[in-house]
Design a protein around this motif. Sequence first.
Motif, PDB file in Angstrom:
ATOM      1  N   LYS A 165      -8.944  19.707  14.534  1.00 39.41           N
ATOM      2  CA  LYS A 165      -7.885  19.133  13.689  1.00 39.41           C
ATOM      3  C   LYS A 165      -7.174  20.223  12.886  1.00 39.41           C
ATOM      4  CE  LYS A 165     -10.146  14.625  13.244  1.00 39.41           C
ATOM      5  NZ  LYS A 165     -10.851  13.710  12.317  1.00 39.41           N
ATOM      6  N   LEU A 166      -7.928  21.218  12.443  1.00 41.78           N
ATOM      7  CA  LEU A 166      -7.309  22.301  11.668  1.00 41.78           C
ATOM      8  C   LEU A 166      -6.315  23.093  12.506  1.00 41.78           C
ATOM      9  CD1 LEU A 166     -10.319  23.672   9.583  1.00 41.78           C
ATOM     10  CD2 LEU A 166      -8.320  22.460   8.713  1.00 41.78           C
ATOM     11  N   ILE A 167      -6.575  23.225  13.810  1.00 42.13           N
ATOM     12  CA  ILE A 167      -5.672  23.987  14.670  1.00 42.13           C
ATOM     13  C   ILE A 167      -4.337  23.288  14.828  1.00 42.13           C
ATOM     14  CG2 ILE A 167      -5.315  24.844  17.031  1.00 42.13           C
ATOM     15  CD1 ILE A 167      -8.306  25.370  17.183  1.00 42.13           C
ATOM     16  N   ILE A 168      -4.371  21.986  15.016  1.00 48.26           N
ATOM     17  CA  ILE A 168      -3.138  21.239  15.304  1.00 48.26           C
ATOM     18  C   ILE A 168      -2.507  20.627  14.061  1.00 48.26           C
ATOM     19  CG2 ILE A 168      -3.887  20.703  17.643  1.00 48.26           C
ATOM     20  CD1 ILE A 168      -4.667  17.935  16.732  1.00 48.26           C
ATOM     21  N   LEU A 197     -10.305  21.386  23.627  1.00 48.65           N
ATOM     22  CA  LEU A 197      -9.529  22.007  24.697  1.00 48.65           C
ATOM     23  C   LEU A 197      -8.028  21.884  24.476  1.00 48.65           C
ATOM     24  CD1 LEU A 197     -11.578  21.011  27.894  1.00 48.65           C
ATOM     25  CD2 LEU A 197     -11.604  23.160  26.614  1.00 48.65           C
ATOM     26  N   THR A 198      -7.585  20.717  24.036  1.00 52.89           N
ATOM     27  CA  THR A 198      -6.144  20.509  23.839  1.00 52.89           C
ATOM     28  C   THR A 198      -5.558  21.446  22.779  1.00 52.89           C
ATOM     29  OG1 THR A 198      -6.295  18.198  24.547  1.00 52.89           O
ATOM     30  CG2 THR A 198      -4.373  18.814  23.234  1.00 52.89           C
ATOM     31  N   PRO A 199      -6.152  21.542  21.579  1.00 50.83           N
ATOM     32  CA  PRO A 199      -5.589  22.492  20.591  1.00 50.83           C
ATOM     33  C   PRO A 199      -5.705  23.945  21.031  1.00 50.83           C
ATOM     34  CG  PRO A 199      -7.606  21.476  19.757  1.00 50.83           C
ATOM     35  CD  PRO A 199      -7.207  20.708  20.961  1.00 50.83           C
ATOM     36  N   LEU A 200      -6.786  24.308  21.733  1.00 53.14           N
ATOM     37  CA  LEU A 200      -6.914  25.676  22.223  1.00 53.14           C
ATOM     38  C   LEU A 200      -5.839  25.985  23.253  1.00 53.14           C
ATOM     39  CD1 LEU A 200     -10.795  26.092  22.599  1.00 53.14           C
ATOM     40  CD2 LEU A 200      -9.321  27.129  20.867  1.00 53.14           C
ATOM     41  N   MET A 201      -5.514  25.015  24.094  1.00 54.46           N
ATOM     42  CA  MET A 201      -4.442  25.224  25.068  1.00 54.46           C
ATOM     43  C   MET A 201      -3.099  25.413  24.396  1.00 54.46           C
ATOM     44  SD  MET A 201      -5.500  25.502  28.135  1.00 54.46           S
ATOM     45  CE  MET A 201      -3.875  25.407  28.871  1.00 54.46           C
ATOM     46  N   GLU A 202      -2.890  24.735  23.284  1.00 50.36           N
ATOM     47  CA  GLU A 202      -1.638  24.922  22.544  1.00 50.36           C
ATOM     48  C   GLU A 202      -1.492  26.364  22.063  1.00 50.36           C
ATOM     49  OE1 GLU A 202       0.980  22.836  21.801  1.00 50.36           O
ATOM     50  OE2 GLU A 202       0.073  21.557  23.334  1.00 50.36           O
ATOM     51  N   LEU A 203      -2.593  26.923  21.562  1.00 47.90           N
ATOM     52  CA  LEU A 203      -2.549  28.320  21.121  1.00 47.90           C
ATOM     53  C   LEU A 203      -2.376  29.260  22.307  1.00 47.90           C
ATOM     54  CD1 LEU A 203      -5.378  28.417  18.417  1.00 47.90           C
ATOM     55  CD2 LEU A 203      -2.928  28.109  18.074  1.00 47.90           C
ATOM     56  N   LEU A 204      -3.030  28.946  23.429  1.00 47.89           N
ATOM     57  CA  LEU A 204      -2.925  29.794  24.613  1.00 47.89           C
ATOM     58  C   LEU A 204      -1.499  29.823  25.149  1.00 47.89           C
ATOM     59  CD1 LEU A 204      -4.790  31.495  26.509  1.00 47.89           C
ATOM     60  CD2 LEU A 204      -4.834  29.512  28.021  1.00 47.89           C
ATOM     61  N   ARG A 205      -0.799  28.721  25.038  1.00 49.29           N
ATOM     62  CA  ARG A 205       0.591  28.650  25.511  1.00 49.29           C
ATOM     63  C   ARG A 205       1.536  29.461  24.628  1.00 49.29           C
ATOM     64  NH1 ARG A 205      -0.727  22.800  25.762  1.00 49.29           N
ATOM     65  NH2 ARG A 205      -1.388  22.345  27.931  1.00 49.29           N
ATOM     66  N   GLU A 254      -3.233  34.494  17.726  1.00 50.94           N
ATOM     67  CA  GLU A 254      -3.953  33.241  17.993  1.00 50.94           C
ATOM     68  C   GLU A 254      -4.315  33.107  19.472  1.00 50.94           C
ATOM     69  OE1 GLU A 254      -2.220  33.237  14.221  1.00 50.94           O
ATOM     70  OE2 GLU A 254      -1.138  33.410  16.121  1.00 50.94           O
ATOM     71  N   GLN A 255      -3.478  33.679  20.354  1.00 52.59           N
ATOM     72  CA  GLN A 255      -3.821  33.683  21.779  1.00 52.59           C
ATOM     73  C   GLN A 255      -5.134  34.409  22.020  1.00 52.59           C
ATOM     74  OE1 GLN A 255      -0.330  35.358  23.719  1.00 52.59           O
ATOM     75  NE2 GLN A 255       0.112  33.397  24.691  1.00 52.59           N
TER      76      GLN A 255
END
Length: 617
Positions: free
Chosen positions: A84-87, A125-133, A140-141
């Motif tokens: 939650k903190l990531i997004i 996985l979803t918030p981590l993918m947002e950072l990866l994109r 953050e990547q």
Amino acid sequence: MIQTAQKTCKNYNNNNNNPGCFFCTMAEPDPSARRSRIAKCFRELPLRDDKELMIILTGVWRIAVAKPDDPEFPALGLFPCMAKLIINDRNCNNMSIPYYAAHIIGSYTMNSSEFAEMAVRAGVLTPLMELLRGKMSWVEQRVAVRALGHIASHRATFKAVAAAHESEIVNLAMKIASNCIETVYNEFVKMGSEGRMEYQCELMGKGVGGLELQNKKAEAWATQLQSWSLYLLNCFARKKRSINLICNQEFLTELSSIWGGLENQNSFSGICLIRTLCLTQNGRESIANSPHLLKTLCNLSRSSDDSQIKAIKILLSLLQDPNTRPKTLQISAPFLVDLVELRAIRGRSKLGDQIAELLLQDYAKFKVEKSGSLGEGISPFLEEAWELKVGRRKPDELMSERELKQRRVMVSMLKKEGNQKFWAGRVAEAVVIYKKALDLCPLKLRKERIVLHSNRAQCFLIQGEAESAIRDTTRALCLSGQTNNPHLKSLWRRSQAFDMKGMGRESLMDCMLFINDKGRRGMKIPYYAIRMLNKQMNATWIFAAAAAAAAANDETQRPIVFFENGKTKEEEKKKKKFMDGKLEKLIGNGVHQKKGLWRRISIKKNNGLDRRSSVDF
């Protein structure tokens, strides 16, 4: 960190147990109440928007780094909180929060499959993918690709990662591995103090240090971003997934040059991924179809690089496969023939025999039965390997002691004659004489052969024949033992030869081994080795290519300033940087710092080569 924060907590110092204070909660003596309050803190943490949030988050981060196997926080709702903190859009006031949250996820999932499963169920996985994109920046990547790599490394959670995002992750990881060095340089290093984002500077400097510390940290983080991207790709390659996607020829060409540099030699490099790809048929065929990659592997196999054994093993696996053997043999035979007498290296014995066996696999049939074909241009190299491992071995074993002594005397006389020709400046004649001595010298006279190969290599250096010099010095080093007790003159001469060919990485590794072995033997470090080390460190700087590209773009927008000697301003700056490099941390007390040293030493040069190295006696 927790103890430090507790000292700053007003309630804790006044002995007031505030249920809403995280640090008071950590000091709660009752285990049941403590766990209940920590769980409540993790549920409420994403809703907070105050200065204490960052203090709490950095405290949790330090605990995660120090105790990644401690099950307490993961069991109390840590992963849903971090996701939650990531997004959370409320984090715009403090952009460091997603970084720390992703880092905490990666730390706890690094070793434990159980924690990784908990993280996947919590929806990280979803918030981590947002950072990866690239939702935020390369900073953050870096932590996102690290966390995804740790999660994908566990068998229990790999399927969850692959099922939802396989092709996207592979494409993004390949793109990051290829472009991240240039990205970090252009978006951070090049910007200077005024153009850098404040939160990134704080993350790198931790409130202390200036540009120098930040730049050093940027180098380390850029290397880690690249290394962890390759590690993430390796997770898919190990499962034989997306092999065709990873084996893109353009990416394979770039992959061969990716390494961790001096400070990160043990990090996951391009050759580690290539080794994994070699375990599959499609991977081997793709590698064999890349001449540039094969030549890079061949160059590494004849170097002092830590990846030497990996490169040799990859080439041997390609030679063992009938489908990839012809193309591999065509390119690798001229290189591997220099290694057929390789002795034990890093605890691995008889490596030279394995190389010779695979090189001569078809040659014996061709030699005896006169059937089949060997391929264009490689017959002389295979003939040479045959003579060293088969043709000359039996006669040498049957040679009497008397004949052996006679041969030794004759070889010594030829060597002296060659030395005299060399000192007289008749280098071409010296080469011919050294060859006669090598042909006459029995294989068991290792010391004599080492000196002859090394002396002939010095002649080739003066003639500007770098490849021939590399071949002779490599053979001398194989005979002497390349890592345990290397022939120092051969090591230095090969470093010079690599430098002549513009192979900075290989030259640097030979020069480093030369300096280290000199120091180990209690010998003085020669100044010319320091100069070479400085030169190759500049040439192999992780941002060298990105800086050159940026400088080329800048040159089109500003006039070039020339000095009286015809050199540009940039060239003069590079020269000064080259001569003033600080190498004390690499070579300790071996640097001769006496004033005026450079002026008092006179060197005769021929085509830029130091004649001081001369020949052995």
